[in-house]
Design a protein around this motif. Structure first.
Motif, mmCIF file in Angstrom:
data_model
loop_
_atom_site.group_PDB
_atom_site.id
_atom_site.type_symbol
_atom_site.label_atom_id
_atom_site.label_comp_id
_atom_site.label_asym_id
_atom_site.label_seq_id
_atom_site.Cartn_x
_atom_site.Cartn_y
_atom_site.Cartn_z
ATOM 1 N N HIS A 31 4.011 7.299 5.884
ATOM 2 C CA HIS A 31 2.633 7.748 6.072
ATOM 3 C C HIS A 31 2.172 8.709 4.970
ATOM 4 O O HIS A 31 1.057 8.574 4.466
ATOM 5 N N PRO A 32 2.983 9.701 4.564
ATOM 6 C CA PRO A 32 2.529 10.556 3.449
ATOM 7 C C PRO A 32 2.445 9.812 2.123
ATOM 8 O O PRO A 32 1.661 10.209 1.251
ATOM 9 N N ALA A 33 3.238 8.744 1.951
ATOM 10 C CA ALA A 33 3.226 8.026 0.679
ATOM 11 C C ALA A 33 1.980 7.173 0.506
ATOM 12 O O ALA A 33 1.521 6.957 -0.614
ATOM 13 N N ALA A 34 1.424 6.667 1.594
ATOM 14 C CA ALA A 34 0.258 5.787 1.526
ATOM 15 C C ALA A 34 -1.016 6.599 1.346
ATOM 16 O O ALA A 34 -1.069 7.783 1.696
ATOM 17 N N LYS A 52 0.473 15.436 6.765
ATOM 18 C CA LYS A 52 0.559 14.016 7.102
ATOM 19 C C LYS A 52 1.897 13.678 7.748
ATOM 20 O O LYS A 52 1.959 12.805 8.635
ATOM 21 N N THR A 53 2.964 14.337 7.346
ATOM 22 C CA THR A 53 4.248 14.125 8.016
ATOM 23 C C THR A 53 4.192 14.615 9.452
ATOM 24 O O THR A 53 4.735 13.984 10.369
ATOM 25 N N LEU A 54 3.541 15.747 9.663
ATOM 26 C CA LEU A 54 3.362 16.271 11.021
ATOM 27 C C LEU A 54 2.610 15.266 11.883
ATOM 28 O O LEU A 54 3.002 14.998 13.039
ATOM 29 N N LEU A 96 0.827 -1.208 0.000
ATOM 30 C CA LEU A 96 0.000 0.000 0.000
ATOM 31 C C LEU A 96 0.862 1.258 0.000
ATOM 32 O O LEU A 96 0.513 2.260 -0.634
ATOM 33 N N VAL A 97 1.984 1.225 0.705
ATOM 34 C CA VAL A 97 2.895 2.373 0.695
ATOM 35 C C VAL A 97 3.496 2.564 -0.690
ATOM 36 O O VAL A 97 3.674 3.696 -1.163
ATOM 37 N N ALA A 98 3.792 1.463 -1.369
ATOM 38 C CA ALA A 98 4.421 1.532 -2.690
ATOM 39 C C ALA A 98 3.412 1.641 -3.820
ATOM 40 O O ALA A 98 3.799 1.573 -4.993
ATOM 41 N N ASN A 125 8.012 8.348 -3.103
ATOM 42 C CA ASN A 125 7.230 7.217 -2.620
ATOM 43 C C ASN A 125 8.011 5.913 -2.760
ATOM 44 O O ASN A 125 7.926 5.026 -1.895
ATOM 45 N N ARG A 126 8.766 5.784 -3.827
ATOM 46 C CA ARG A 126 9.598 4.584 -3.976
ATOM 47 C C ARG A 126 10.661 4.523 -2.893
ATOM 48 O O ARG A 126 10.931 3.454 -2.318
ATOM 49 N N ALA A 127 11.270 5.676 -2.580
ATOM 50 C CA ALA A 127 12.277 5.706 -1.516
ATOM 51 C C ALA A 127 11.642 5.371 -0.167
ATOM 52 O O ALA A 127 12.226 4.636 0.643
#
Length: 672
Positions: free
Chosen positions: A229-232, A294-296, A144-146, A154-156
């Motif tokens: 979390h921001p990537a998903a 979302k990072t916060l 889900l993250v990828a 997002n890949r990183a």
């Protein structure tokens, strides 16, 4: 009860399989997420039945499993409490996904498998099934993250997340292996009957902290969390932060407070106190410096995971010092905060998803004024932010008050070193709570107050009715849990029994919370009544002193000149920005903890170019953990490259030497 749980697991696996051929169908998302919603509600019902009526004494043996034994499911008070959390957060996330526009088809199969992995981890009665569920949870969440892999960041994030997931599994397998080797079986009952001692116990403690801590986002294993979390997708981020990190906490509690037995010494709590206090402080400080919503929120999760681990560490220390009521106080604070944080953080991530969908951005400096365009979302966000800021009478205050009471009781442990450490942890926890309040104020003010900072933000609209329902549900639960924490903690009595190893009472009296043996107590209903009376009194006083009707006028532009015609929404520079609000904390605390830096490039007199200001920071996990590991990886890869130049005779010799070494290790294990 266990049959219903097994059926729920089967439905989730079936949904994951069905989602593959139906992925491109227009109604596939409704089928998958609707099924997950029904199963999540079933988890809530099963957990409540186990907590109220008592968990079934016998497990359920399934007609399949590994070659040596069939899979066996079971529930006790501890697993039922976390299953309740999984059900609530899973229902909110599934409901939000139902109302959200359909995402890529590749995101559908992993979602029910993600829920199934977490539920299987909680229902396990032996090490194999727990690790099977844990790895299924990790792989499904990684997929889900990828999912949005077109973006390089997002890949990183997916690669880093997978690395820490491998680390977690690589540490938990030997931890359970040491316990199983000492007990002679992989079942939890056998492990409880033969608790580890000496170096074996210390090794299990270290491996459990590294394995479960890496999945929970505990410092220093937290580097993946602000990136993943921001990537998903937002509903997945809500489930990862609200439930997945708590499943890792469950594994940590199961290993250290249950399977290792009640006879472990008080010093076992010290590593948890140190890592918990460090996580709380670092996460809260980072939350004040981030400019992505979302990072916060992900950094805020690091802070709250630190609070929960603090409670578990205190429970270990108090239990080792034969202070049963205080152990129940600390364990109750950890359990209560795990549930409360899971609910209000799910709410906040779903709010961030609604804002992203409607206003088109997660960056704080591109939002603003959404309270007018999205009033329901803004009201729910206010409830979640106030709970995360530990404001009474909401749920976050109740559990953190209980945690601070247990920290203040640390002097009752006879060791002077532990007393000093508990006092320092209390100070850091209080500081982290204050920083968390500042971070939530900054988040809510920049996103919902002021004026729009972009045309997309000015044209924002309220989300769909289903999405609003997914926000109103956790907001109502946050308020309900805050008003009746005593009853909620009474519901957790079976889980407390597992963690304390004895018949310790929950630190509650009706709807009130009590501070163990101390005289302090917290009555949330009385606090809510006093706050309501104060607000009504202030409103009446203002109405009496200002009888005229409310008038609207232009917003003060902070002394700036009026914006030009091509900026109809006002000049964004005339409003406080994310970097400006964070500057005092970055200068006061960021230099030492996060290597914060600032640079100012001012034009010389007579130059027409614009000035440039840049600020940033570096998380300590980068140079202290990730850089050395990356260097070790490169060195190992360089050595491995030499193996390609070996002759056939040398390759066969290496294989023979490895076989002899394994046989020698097996012989040594048989003799010991």
């Amino acid at each position: 009860m266990l049959t219903a749980l097994a059926l729920c697991l089967g439905v989730l696996v079936l949904l994951g399989a069905v989602a593959v051929p139906l992925g491109r169908h227009r109604q596939a998302g409704r089928v998958v997420h609707g099924g997950c919603l029904i199963v999540a509600v079933g988890f809530v019902a099963i957990a409540l039945a186990a907590l109220v009526l008592g968990a079934p004494p016998e497990g359920l043996t399934l007609p399949f499993g590994p070659p040596w034994a069939a899979i066996r499911l079971g529930l006790d008070g501890l697993s039922a409490w976390f299953l309740l959390l999984l059900g609530v957060t899973g229902a909110c996330a599934s409901l939000s996904a139902l109302g959200h526009p359909a995402g890529p088809p590749r995101t559908l199969p992993p979602f029910p498998l993600f829920l199934a992995g977490m539920a299987l981890t909680l229902a396990a009665t032996d090490a194999f099934v727990l690790l099977l569920g844990f790895e299924l949870m990790s792989l499904a969440s990684w997929a889900l993250v990828a999912a949005d892999h077109e973006k390089a960041e997002n890949r990183a994030a997916a690669r880093l997340y997978l690395m820490f997931a491998v680390l977690a599994g690589g540490c938990l397998v030997p931890a359970f292996g040491l316990l199983a080797g000492n007990a002679g079986a992989i079942g939890f009952e056998a492990m409880r009957a033969a608790p580890p001692e000496g170096w074996l116990a210390a090794a299990v403690l270290a491996l459990a902290l590294a394995g479960a801590g890496a999945k929970a986002g505990l410092v220093p294993f937290h580097a993946w969390l602000p990136l993943a979390h921001p990537a998903a997708p937002s509903h997945v981020s809500a489930l990862m932060s609200g439930a997945m990190t708590k499943v890792a906490i469950y594994v940590l509690a199961r290993l250290l407070l249950d399977l290792c037995g009640p006879a472990q010494p008080s010093w076992w709590g010290i590593p948890l106190l140190v890592l918990g206090a460090g996580s709380a402080l670092l996460g809260a400080l980072r939350a004040n410096l981030e400019d992505d919503a979302k990072t916060l929120l992900a950094c805020s999760t690091i802070e709250n995971i630190g609070f929960i681990v603090l409670g578990l560490g205190l429970a270990l220390a108090f239990r080792g010092a034969d202070l049963g009521p205080l152990a129940a106080l600390a364990a109750g604070a950890a359990l209560l905060h795990a549930l409360n944080h899971g609910v209000f953080k799910t709410l906040l991530f779903l709010v961030a998803g609604a804002v992203l969908h409607s206003a088109g951005s997660r960056r704080l400096d591109r939002l603003g004024g959404l309270i007018h365009a999205m009033p329901v979302t803004a009201a729910c966000a206010l409830v979640g932010a106030a709970a995360a800021a530990s404001l009474p009478p909401l749920s976050g205050f109740a559990s953190e008050w209980l945690l601070l009471q247990s920290l203040l009781a640390g002097w009752k442990v006879g060791d002077i070193g532990f007393q000093v450490l508990a006092a320092a942890a209390a100070a850091l926890a209080a500081m982290a709570a204050a920083l968390a309040a500042a971070a939530m104020l900054r988040l809510y003010g920049l996103v919902f107050l002021g004026r729009p900072r972009s045309p997309r933000g000015a044209g924002a609209h309220e989300v769909s009715a289903i999405e609003r329902a997914s926000l109103l549900l956790p907001a109502a639960l946050t308020l309900l849990f805050g008003l009746f924490p005593g009853m909620l903690l009474g519901l957790a009595a079976p889980a407390l029994l597992v963690l304390t190893g004895g018949a310790a009472e929950a630190p509650a009296r009706g709807a009130w919370l009590t501070a163990g043996e101390a005289a302090g107590s917290y009555a949330p209903l009385a606090v809510a009544l006093l706050l309501a009376l104060a607000l009504i009194g202030v409103a009446l006083l203002v109405r009496r002193r200002s009888p005229n009707a409310t008038q609207r006028g232009p917003v003060w532009n902070c002394g700036f000149i009026d914006p030009p015609a091509h900026l109809p929404f006002g000049d964004p520079l005339s409003q406080p920005g994310a970097g400006g609000i964070a500057q005092p904390l970055r200068r006061m605390l960021g230099d030492h903890l996060l290597r914060a830096h600032e640079s100012v490039d001012m034009p010389r007199p007579g130059e027409t170019r614009a000035g440039h200001y840049a600020a940033g920071f570096e998380d300590p996990s980068g140079p202290l953990l990730l850089a050395p590991v990356a260097g070790l990886r490169d060195r190992v890869a360089a050595r491995a490259e030499r193996l390609r130049d070996l002759t056939i005779r040398q390759c066969l010799s290496l294989s023979f030497a490895a076989l002899v070494g394994l046989l020698a290790l097996l012989a040594w294990l048989e003799t010991h």
